[in-house]
Write a protein that holds these residues in place. Structure first.
Motif, PDB file in Angstrom:
ATOM      1  N   VAL A  86      31.127  37.228  41.687  1.00  0.00           N
ATOM      2  CA  VAL A  86      32.107  36.810  40.753  1.00  0.00           C
ATOM      3  C   VAL A  86      31.746  35.366  40.676  1.00  0.00           C
ATOM      4  O   VAL A  86      32.676  34.457  40.237  1.00  0.00           O
ATOM      5  N   ASP A  87      31.046  34.814  41.714  1.00  0.00           N
ATOM      6  CA  ASP A  87      30.823  33.607  42.148  1.00  0.00           C
ATOM      7  C   ASP A  87      30.282  32.753  41.196  1.00  0.00           C
ATOM      8  O   ASP A  87      30.195  32.001  39.682  1.00  0.00           O
ATOM      9  N   ALA A  88      29.276  33.807  40.567  1.00  0.00           N
ATOM     10  CA  ALA A  88      28.152  33.279  39.444  1.00  0.00           C
ATOM     11  C   ALA A  88      28.913  33.475  38.078  1.00  0.00           C
ATOM     12  O   ALA A  88      28.141  33.469  37.322  1.00  0.00           O
ATOM     13  N   GLU A 147      39.600  29.309  40.595  1.00  0.00           N
ATOM     14  CA  GLU A 147      38.311  29.444  41.448  1.00  0.00           C
ATOM     15  C   GLU A 147      38.169  30.680  42.368  1.00  0.00           C
ATOM     16  O   GLU A 147      38.797  31.632  42.693  1.00  0.00           O
ATOM     17  N   PRO A 148      36.458  31.512  42.515  1.00  0.00           N
ATOM     18  CA  PRO A 148      36.418  32.749  43.730  1.00  0.00           C
ATOM     19  C   PRO A 148      37.334  32.601  44.745  1.00  0.00           C
ATOM     20  O   PRO A 148      37.020  31.077  45.675  1.00  0.00           O
ATOM     21  N   GLU A 149      38.068  33.099  45.515  1.00  0.00           N
ATOM     22  CA  GLU A 149      38.583  33.196  46.897  1.00  0.00           C
ATOM     23  C   GLU A 149      39.010  34.563  46.940  1.00  0.00           C
ATOM     24  O   GLU A 149      38.561  35.704  46.259  1.00  0.00           O
ATOM     25  N   ASP A 150      38.437  34.829  48.365  1.00  0.00           N
ATOM     26  CA  ASP A 150      38.292  36.411  48.921  1.00  0.00           C
ATOM     27  C   ASP A 150      39.841  36.810  49.805  1.00  0.00           C
ATOM     28  O   ASP A 150      40.310  36.106  49.608  1.00  0.00           O
ATOM     29  N   VAL A 169      38.021  37.566  43.573  1.00  0.00           N
ATOM     30  CA  VAL A 169      38.897  37.379  42.424  1.00  0.00           C
ATOM     31  C   VAL A 169      39.043  36.089  42.099  1.00  0.00           C
ATOM     32  O   VAL A 169      38.830  35.055  42.917  1.00  0.00           O
ATOM     33  N   SER A 170      38.717  35.629  40.840  1.00  0.00           N
ATOM     34  CA  SER A 170      38.681  34.642  40.313  1.00  0.00           C
ATOM     35  C   SER A 170      39.179  34.621  38.517  1.00  0.00           C
ATOM     36  O   SER A 170      39.702  35.206  38.333  1.00  0.00           O
ATOM     37  N   TYR A 171      40.453  33.421  38.093  1.00  0.00           N
ATOM     38  CA  TYR A 171      40.802  33.487  37.077  1.00  0.00           C
ATOM     39  C   TYR A 171      40.143  32.623  35.726  1.00  0.00           C
ATOM     40  O   TYR A 171      40.595  32.058  36.456  1.00  0.00           O
ATOM     41  N   VAL A 172      40.391  33.108  34.332  1.00  0.00           N
ATOM     42  CA  VAL A 172      39.459  32.237  33.525  1.00  0.00           C
ATOM     43  C   VAL A 172      40.654  32.898  32.713  1.00  0.00           C
ATOM     44  O   VAL A 172      41.035  33.572  32.226  1.00  0.00           O
ATOM     45  N   LEU A 225      38.280  37.672  36.549  1.00  0.00           N
ATOM     46  CA  LEU A 225      36.696  38.177  36.950  1.00  0.00           C
ATOM     47  C   LEU A 225      36.884  38.737  38.784  1.00  0.00           C
ATOM     48  O   LEU A 225      37.372  38.233  39.330  1.00  0.00           O
ATOM     49  N   GLY A 226      36.130  39.840  38.749  1.00  0.00           N
ATOM     50  CA  GLY A 226      36.380  40.053  40.428  1.00  0.00           C
ATOM     51  C   GLY A 226      35.468  41.394  41.171  1.00  0.00           C
ATOM     52  O   GLY A 226      34.718  41.530  39.759  1.00  0.00           O
ATOM     53  N   SER A 227      34.962  41.584  42.006  1.00  0.00           N
ATOM     54  CA  SER A 227      34.044  41.985  43.298  1.00  0.00           C
ATOM     55  C   SER A 227      34.950  43.654  42.578  1.00  0.00           C
ATOM     56  O   SER A 227      35.751  43.891  42.450  1.00  0.00           O
ATOM     57  N   PHE A 228      34.150  44.576  42.520  1.00  0.00           N
ATOM     58  CA  PHE A 228      34.070  46.113  42.805  1.00  0.00           C
ATOM     59  C   PHE A 228      34.913  46.282  43.799  1.00  0.00           C
ATOM     60  O   PHE A 228      34.740  45.577  44.714  1.00  0.00           O
ATOM     61  N   VAL A 229      35.140  47.423  43.454  1.00  0.00           N
ATOM     62  CA  VAL A 229      36.427  47.460  44.983  1.00  0.00           C
ATOM     63  C   VAL A 229      35.974  49.150  45.240  1.00  0.00           C
ATOM     64  O   VAL A 229      35.912  50.329  44.303  1.00  0.00           O
ATOM     65  N   ALA A 230      35.437  49.150  46.913  1.00  0.00           N
ATOM     66  CA  ALA A 230      34.987  50.319  47.133  1.00  0.00           C
ATOM     67  C   ALA A 230      36.122  51.412  47.010  1.00  0.00           C
ATOM     68  O   ALA A 230      37.467  50.990  47.559  1.00  0.00           O
TER      69      ALA A 230
END
Length: 135
Positions: free
Chosen positions: A87-89, A104-107, A114-117, A127-132
């Protein structure tokens, strides 16, 4: 509803310029542009199981079904959610390609980053990471 259950096919975003929107999403988020029709009235992005599509705000077909209200400001009740391994990249890349930073990206406490633009038309993009999923 038994066997007649709905399946999400498209998320359609009404924009002033479909080509410009598609080019931005390709550069900022790495989405592939599918071949578009010859009228340039529709562009689809390859996103996996559900298609992200762009169509002009004043699309003639929508006028036939009552039109789609739009203030033209891009401030609407839509949020496009894209998942990324990093997510950072993804956030830094999107901003470098013209996305407007929102958060900005936040845990998060639910084990997701998660981050927002905002895109070039003011639409919110998460923009988020995958959730298992639990097995």
């Amino acid at each position: 509803m038994g066997g007649n259950r709905a399946q999400l096919a498209y998320v359609i975003v009404y924009v002033p310029d479909v080509d410009k929107a598609a080019e931005f999403y390709s550069k900022a988020f790495g989405l592939e542009i599918r071949p578009q029709n010859k009228t340039r009235s529709w562009v689809e992005m390859e996103t996996g199981a559900t298609t992200l599509a762009f169509t002009p705000v004043k699309q003639h077909e929508t006028d036939l079904i009552g039109g789609v209200p739009s203030s033209g400001s891009g401030h609407n009740n839509i949020e496009i959610n894209l998942d990324f391994p990093d997510v950072d990249a993804a956030y830094q890349h999107a901003v470098s390609q013209g996305a407007t930073p929102v958060a900005e990206p936040e845990d998060k406490t639910w084990a997701q980053k998660v981050s927002y633009v905002k895109d070039i038309y003011g639409n919110r993009v998460r923009l988020g990471s995958f959730v298992a999923m639990p097995s």
